[in-house]
Motif scaffolding. Structure first.
Motif, PDB file in Angstrom:
ATOM      1  N   ASN A 140       0.819  -1.219   0.000  1.00  0.00           N
ATOM      2  CA  ASN A 140       0.000   0.000   0.000  1.00  0.00           C
ATOM      3  C   ASN A 140       0.853   1.271   0.000  1.00  0.00           C
ATOM      4  O   ASN A 140       0.573   2.207   0.736  1.00  0.00           O
ATOM      5  N   SER A 141       1.890   1.301  -0.816  1.00  0.00           N
ATOM      6  CA  SER A 141       2.857   2.396  -0.777  1.00  0.00           C
ATOM      7  C   SER A 141       3.174   2.939  -2.161  1.00  0.00           C
ATOM      8  O   SER A 141       2.950   2.275  -3.170  1.00  0.00           O
ATOM      9  N   ILE A 142       3.719   4.153  -2.167  1.00  0.00           N
ATOM     10  CA  ILE A 142       4.242   4.772  -3.380  1.00  0.00           C
ATOM     11  C   ILE A 142       5.719   5.047  -3.116  1.00  0.00           C
ATOM     12  O   ILE A 142       6.057   5.804  -2.207  1.00  0.00           O
ATOM     13  N   ILE A 143       6.570   4.410  -3.908  1.00  0.00           N
ATOM     14  CA  ILE A 143       8.012   4.518  -3.708  1.00  0.00           C
ATOM     15  C   ILE A 143       8.607   5.184  -4.944  1.00  0.00           C
ATOM     16  O   ILE A 143       8.508   4.663  -6.052  1.00  0.00           O
ATOM     17  N   MET A 144       9.236   6.342  -4.761  1.00  0.00           N
ATOM     18  CA  MET A 144       9.790   7.104  -5.876  1.00  0.00           C
ATOM     19  C   MET A 144      11.189   6.605  -6.254  1.00  0.00           C
ATOM     20  O   MET A 144      11.748   5.742  -5.590  1.00  0.00           O
ATOM     21  N   SER A 145      11.761   7.200  -7.280  1.00  0.00           N
ATOM     22  CA  SER A 145      13.003   6.750  -7.924  1.00  0.00           C
ATOM     23  C   SER A 145      14.182   6.580  -6.975  1.00  0.00           C
ATOM     24  O   SER A 145      14.354   7.331  -6.018  1.00  0.00           O
ATOM     25  N   ASN A 146      15.009   5.580  -7.298  1.00  0.00           N
ATOM     26  CA  ASN A 146      16.296   5.333  -6.647  1.00  0.00           C
ATOM     27  C   ASN A 146      16.200   5.136  -5.145  1.00  0.00           C
ATOM     28  O   ASN A 146      17.084   5.556  -4.401  1.00  0.00           O
ATOM     29  N   THR A 147      15.144   4.494  -4.702  1.00  0.00           N
ATOM     30  CA  THR A 147      14.975   4.181  -3.289  1.00  0.00           C
ATOM     31  C   THR A 147      15.410   2.748  -3.039  1.00  0.00           C
ATOM     32  O   THR A 147      15.150   1.864  -3.847  1.00  0.00           O
ATOM     33  N   VAL A 148      16.079   2.519  -1.907  1.00  0.00           N
ATOM     34  CA  VAL A 148      16.532   1.183  -1.535  1.00  0.00           C
ATOM     35  C   VAL A 148      15.795   0.762  -0.268  1.00  0.00           C
ATOM     36  O   VAL A 148      15.758   1.499   0.716  1.00  0.00           O
ATOM     37  N   ILE A 149      15.223  -0.443  -0.308  1.00  0.00           N
ATOM     38  CA  ILE A 149      14.532  -1.009   0.852  1.00  0.00           C
ATOM     39  C   ILE A 149      15.310  -2.256   1.252  1.00  0.00           C
ATOM     40  O   ILE A 149      15.412  -3.212   0.485  1.00  0.00           O
ATOM     41  N   GLY A 150      15.875  -2.236   2.460  1.00  0.00           N
ATOM     42  CA  GLY A 150      16.814  -3.259   2.900  1.00  0.00           C
ATOM     43  C   GLY A 150      16.200  -4.592   3.269  1.00  0.00           C
ATOM     44  O   GLY A 150      14.985  -4.767   3.349  1.00  0.00           O
ATOM     45  N   LEU A 151      17.074  -5.526   3.536  1.00  0.00           N
ATOM     46  CA  LEU A 151      16.760  -6.897   3.889  1.00  0.00           C
ATOM     47  C   LEU A 151      15.781  -6.971   5.066  1.00  0.00           C
ATOM     48  O   LEU A 151      15.965  -6.279   6.067  1.00  0.00           O
ATOM     49  N   HIS A 152      14.736  -7.777   4.946  1.00  0.00           N
ATOM     50  CA  HIS A 152      13.743  -8.033   6.002  1.00  0.00           C
ATOM     51  C   HIS A 152      13.024  -6.775   6.476  1.00  0.00           C
ATOM     52  O   HIS A 152      12.504  -6.746   7.593  1.00  0.00           O
ATOM     53  N   SER A 153      12.981  -5.723   5.681  1.00  0.00           N
ATOM     54  CA  SER A 153      12.269  -4.508   6.094  1.00  0.00           C
ATOM     55  C   SER A 153      10.818  -4.564   5.648  1.00  0.00           C
ATOM     56  O   SER A 153      10.481  -5.222   4.672  1.00  0.00           O
ATOM     57  N   MET A 154       9.956  -3.855   6.371  1.00  0.00           N
ATOM     58  CA  MET A 154       8.535  -3.783   6.063  1.00  0.00           C
ATOM     59  C   MET A 154       8.166  -2.323   5.861  1.00  0.00           C
ATOM     60  O   MET A 154       8.448  -1.486   6.720  1.00  0.00           O
ATOM     61  N   VAL A 155       7.575  -2.007   4.701  1.00  0.00           N
ATOM     62  CA  VAL A 155       7.129  -0.651   4.402  1.00  0.00           C
ATOM     63  C   VAL A 155       5.647  -0.750   4.100  1.00  0.00           C
ATOM     64  O   VAL A 155       5.249  -1.391   3.135  1.00  0.00           O
ATOM     65  N   ASP A 156       4.823  -0.119   4.944  1.00  0.00           N
ATOM     66  CA  ASP A 156       3.375  -0.216   4.802  1.00  0.00           C
ATOM     67  C   ASP A 156       2.768   1.183   4.861  1.00  0.00           C
ATOM     68  O   ASP A 156       3.103   1.977   5.743  1.00  0.00           O
ATOM     69  N   SER A 157       1.890   1.487   3.911  1.00  0.00           N
ATOM     70  CA  SER A 157       1.193   2.779   3.876  1.00  0.00           C
ATOM     71  C   SER A 157       2.182   3.936   3.964  1.00  0.00           C
ATOM     72  O   SER A 157       2.126   4.761   4.871  1.00  0.00           O
ATOM     73  N   CYS A 158       3.086   3.975   3.003  1.00  0.00           N
ATOM     74  CA  CYS A 158       4.172   4.949   3.014  1.00  0.00           C
ATOM     75  C   CYS A 158       4.308   5.607   1.643  1.00  0.00           C
ATOM     76  O   CYS A 158       4.107   4.967   0.615  1.00  0.00           O
ATOM     77  N   ILE A 159       4.654   6.887   1.651  1.00  0.00           N
ATOM     78  CA  ILE A 159       5.028   7.588   0.430  1.00  0.00           C
ATOM     79  C   ILE A 159       6.483   8.007   0.618  1.00  0.00           C
ATOM     80  O   ILE A 159       6.784   8.834   1.477  1.00  0.00           O
ATOM     81  N   ALA A 160       7.380   7.385  -0.157  1.00  0.00           N
ATOM     82  CA  ALA A 160       8.812   7.661  -0.043  1.00  0.00           C
ATOM     83  C   ALA A 160       9.250   8.451  -1.269  1.00  0.00           C
ATOM     84  O   ALA A 160       9.069   8.003  -2.402  1.00  0.00           O
TER      85      ALA A 160
END
Length: 159
Positions: free
Chosen positions: A53-73
């Protein structure tokens, strides 16, 4: 017709991943799970990471075992390993989304509650100092503080 400018990004890659109901742009590398999200070009989702449920913009890195929920990065965000961004009660209001500003960084083993706003180019230690001081920043803005020390209860006097 809808006209867009072309990019020279490589094709998107899915490596042992699970993608459902999402829009994935060229140049993304997905090794984890992506659900109900939009990923811009150049996003990297590491192994066993989950984006929902997220919007992730260009050149973003999401690391090992991470959880991103309801986020605009925004662009150039770095989320470390074992992070939980956007935890809390489910909500459909846009004001309850966690916002990560351009160039911000979330250090490994950090949790940020739903509704927080991390200001652009914030350093992860800026937010952690507030947590160490006992402040609850659920729904608050996190911005650079440039403090010189941790609380004495953590045994460090200088950074």
């Amino acid at each position: 017709p809808i006209l867009t400018c072309g990019t020279n990004e490589p094709e998107k890659r899915f490596v042992h991943s699970n993608v459902r109901n999402s829009i994935i742009s060229p140049g993304c590398v997905i090794k984890g799970t992506v659900e109900n999200s939009v990923l811009s070009p150049g996003v990297y989702v590491d192994e066993q990471a989950v984006v929902k449920n997220s919007i992730i913009m260009s050149n973003t890195v999401i690391g090992l075992h991470s959880m991103v929920d309801s986020c605009i990065a925004d662009e150039d965000v770095n989320i470390g390993n074992f992070c939980y961004v956007g935890f809390g009660k489910d909500s459909e209001r846009i004001s309850d989304y966690t916002l990560l500003g351009k160039g911000s960084s979330v250090s490994s083993h950090t949790a940020i509650a739903r509704g927080c706003k991390v200001m652009p180019f914030s350093n992860p230690t800026d937010a952690l100092r507030k947590v160490y001081a006992g402040n609850n920043y659920s729904g608050q803005r996190i911005q650079p503080q440039f403090l010189n020390s941790y609380p004495s209860s953590y045994g460090q006097s200088r950074i």
